[in-house]
Write an enzyme that holds these catalytic residues in place. Structure first.
Site, PDB file in Angstrom:
ATOM      1  N   GLY A   1       0.825  -1.217   0.000  1.00 35.21           N
ATOM      2  CA  GLY A   1       0.000   0.000   0.000  1.00 35.21           C
ATOM      3  C   GLY A   1       0.855   1.261   0.000  1.00 35.21           C
ATOM      4  O   GLY A   1       2.086   1.205   0.064  1.00 35.21           O
ATOM      5  N   LEU A   2       0.172   2.416  -0.038  1.00 32.92           N
ATOM      6  CA  LEU A   2       0.881   3.702  -0.117  1.00 32.92           C
ATOM      7  C   LEU A   2       1.733   3.952   1.121  1.00 32.92           C
ATOM      8  O   LEU A   2       2.894   4.349   1.016  1.00 32.92           O
ATOM      9  CB  LEU A   2      -0.120   4.856  -0.239  1.00 32.92           C
TER      10      LEU A   2
ATOM     11  N   ARG B   1      -4.441 -11.441  -1.718  1.00 32.78           N
ATOM     12  CA  ARG B   1      -4.322 -11.006  -3.122  1.00 32.78           C
ATOM     13  C   ARG B   1      -2.872 -10.853  -3.558  1.00 32.78           C
ATOM     14  O   ARG B   1      -2.535 -11.079  -4.711  1.00 32.78           O
ATOM     15  CB  ARG B   1      -4.951  -9.601  -3.310  1.00 32.78           C
TER      16      ARG B   1
ATOM     17  N   CYS C   1      -2.793  11.282  10.943  1.00 31.34           N
ATOM     18  CA  CYS C   1      -1.815  12.138  10.249  1.00 31.34           C
ATOM     19  C   CYS C   1      -2.013  13.629  10.557  1.00 31.34           C
ATOM     20  O   CYS C   1      -1.048  14.348  10.818  1.00 31.34           O
ATOM     21  CB  CYS C   1      -1.879  11.887   8.746  1.00 31.34           C
TER      22      CYS C   1
ATOM     23  N   HIS D   1      -0.496  17.306   3.923  1.00 36.25           N
ATOM     24  CA  HIS D   1      -1.651  17.989   4.514  1.00 36.25           C
ATOM     25  C   HIS D   1      -1.221  19.381   4.985  1.00 36.25           C
ATOM     26  O   HIS D   1      -0.121  19.551   5.525  1.00 36.25           O
ATOM     27  CB  HIS D   1      -2.151  17.248   5.754  1.00 36.25           C
TER      28      HIS D   1
HETATM   29  P1  A2P Z   1      -3.081  -5.608  -0.822  1.00 36.82           P
HETATM   30  O1  A2P Z   1      -2.209  -4.766  -1.719  1.00 36.82           O
HETATM   31  O2  A2P Z   1      -2.755  -7.065  -0.941  1.00 36.82           O
HETATM   32  O3  A2P Z   1      -4.536  -5.288  -0.928  1.00 36.82           O
HETATM   33  P2  A2P Z   1      -3.772   1.335   0.607  1.00 36.82           P
HETATM   34  O4  A2P Z   1      -4.358   2.001   1.806  1.00 36.82           O
HETATM   35  O5  A2P Z   1      -2.730   2.159  -0.078  1.00 36.82           O
HETATM   36  O6  A2P Z   1      -4.825   0.822  -0.327  1.00 36.82           O
HETATM   37  O7  A2P Z   1      -2.988   0.005   1.180  1.00 36.82           O
HETATM   38  C1  A2P Z   1      -3.563  -0.955   2.039  1.00 36.82           C
HETATM   39  C2  A2P Z   1      -2.532  -2.029   2.381  1.00 36.82           C
HETATM   40  O8  A2P Z   1      -3.101  -2.939   3.342  1.00 36.82           O
HETATM   41  C3  A2P Z   1      -2.144  -2.898   1.199  1.00 36.82           C
HETATM   42  O9  A2P Z   1      -0.793  -3.293   1.330  1.00 36.82           O
HETATM   43  C4  A2P Z   1      -3.079  -4.093   1.344  1.00 36.82           C
HETATM   44  O10 A2P Z   1      -2.625  -5.265   0.704  1.00 36.82           O
HETATM   45  C5  A2P Z   1      -3.043  -4.270   2.841  1.00 36.82           C
HETATM   46  N1  A2P Z   1      -4.185  -5.061   3.317  1.00 36.82           N
HETATM   47  C6  A2P Z   1      -5.501  -4.814   3.120  1.00 36.82           C
HETATM   48  N2  A2P Z   1      -6.256  -5.771   3.712  1.00 36.82           N
HETATM   49  C7  A2P Z   1      -5.400  -6.658   4.290  1.00 36.82           C
HETATM   50  C8  A2P Z   1      -5.547  -7.864   5.051  1.00 36.82           C
HETATM   51  N3  A2P Z   1      -6.743  -8.352   5.342  1.00 36.82           N
HETATM   52  N4  A2P Z   1      -4.415  -8.504   5.468  1.00 36.82           N
HETATM   53  C9  A2P Z   1      -3.195  -7.993   5.187  1.00 36.82           C
HETATM   54  N5  A2P Z   1      -2.994  -6.857   4.484  1.00 36.82           N
HETATM   55  C10 A2P Z   1      -4.064  -6.192   4.037  1.00 36.82           C
END
Ligand code: A2P
Length: 329
Positions: free
Chosen positions: A10-11, A37, A126, A234
């Protein structure tokens, strides 16, 4: 030192990796963790290729520290499981922040509260972090009575989907909407969900987290949180009423001498904080310092920080650095 970065795709997770590298945070083993995923995906980091692993595999590997940036529900479900395996979790979501059993930490202000027993440590919101960083040293000197804050928040705070929405709109591409309305050429006075009192959750985070971090329930905060079509950070317009009177030059000196703050306040040369300059920086920028001429002991200031850095990744990595340095993990 085994380190897990949860939400590494994620970001914020991405910024955590960058900050770790830039600050030379030492680890012996690094695990990149994300949702099912992404399991098996390869991620390049510091000249090495890492394969993304699942939450279950990460727990089984018993990391010393896990930096979570994977949202509130993931954190609620998994932080206790990591903690049970002996891992200290530093969590970026709002899940644990107001729980009286969890510390809410901005290292420059209250890291000294941390002990070995703290297994799930909350990283503040934040917008709150950058504001309290400037308020804390002024509170010590003049005692903050009341704060009126309006925010101008970057779309990066919502995550990848929101950045995609802004970019798609700019290119005239129809795509998924992260917000209920268009964000480009627009301003949304709405961040996170609405509560019955008419405020948003983001606004109430600023109200409640500020008191907890400053360790002072008497500090009154009222907030309006606004999303704007900006990427780098921000910005906040902050009006602060103090118990005691202040000298503006002394305020500048106090802020300039505070760790993590850069004063950018030179209107003659048109110097003031802007997201475009704060982007990718770990510091918080403060400027437009001036007296509120409508009432005594009241200051206006403008605070800008990269919300993915000091507002999220940098603050968590600083907490991790503190834990290691003080042998708390
Ligand atoms: P993934 O890329 O596999 O969805 P953002 O806020 O930028 O969208 O990033 C969210 C982050 O949290 C991503 O790395 C996402 O992985 C991860 N994430 C979301 N749901 C889960 C989960 N149930 N278990 C582990 N990581 C998660």
């Amino acid at each position: 030192m085994k380190l897990a970065v949860v939400g590494a795709t994620g970001l914020v997770g991405n910024q955590v990796l960058k900050v770790i590298q830039e600050r030379g945070f030492h680890f012996d083993e690094l695990m990149l963790v994300a949702s099912q995923r992404s399991v098996g995906k390869e991620v390049e980091f510091a000249g090495k290729t890492y394969t993304v692993i699942s939450m279950e595999d990460a727990i089984a590997a018993r990391p010393d520290i896990a930096i979570f940036s994977a949202g509130g529900s993931t954190s609620l479900e998994y932080a206790p499981k990591f903690a049970e395996a002996g891992t200290t979790v530093i969590d970026n979501s709002s899940a644990w922040r107001m729980n009286p059993n969890n510390k809410l930490v901005v290292p420059e202000i209250n890291a000294s509260e941390l002990t070995k027993e703290d297994k799930v440590i909350a990283n503040p919101n934040c917008s709150t972090i950058q504001m309290v960083l400037a308020l804390a040293p002024l509170h010590r000197k003049y005692t903050v009575k009341r704060v009126v804050v309006s925010t101008y928040q970057s779309v990066t705070g919502t995550g990848k989907a929101a950045v995609d929405q802004l970019m798609n709109e700019r290119q005239g591409i129809e795509g998924e909407m992260a917000y209920p309305y268009k964000i480009d050429l627009n301003v949304l006075p709405h961040i996170d969900v609405f509560f019955d009192n008419g405020y948003t959750k983001e606004e109430m985070k600023m109200v409640n987290e500020t008191k907890k971090i400053l360790g002072d329930d008497t500090v009154r905060v009222t907030a309006t949180a606004v999303r704007i079509p900006v990427m780098g950070g921000h910005a906040e317009s902050v009006n602060v009423e103090f118990e005691k009177d202040f000298d503006l030059d002394e305020v500048r000196q106090i802020l300039a001498a505070s760790e993590g703050i850069i004063v950018e306040d030179d209107i003659q040369n048109l110097k003031y904080p802007m997201p475009i300059n704060a982007h990718n920086r770990d510091e918080t920028f403060v400027g437009r310092l001036r007296r509120d001429e409508t009432q005594p002991n009241t200051l206006n200031m403008w605070i800008v920080a990269d919300n993915l850095r000091k507002g999220a990744a940098t603050n968590t990595v600083q907490i991790a650095e503190y834990l290691v340095k003080n042998e708390l993990v």
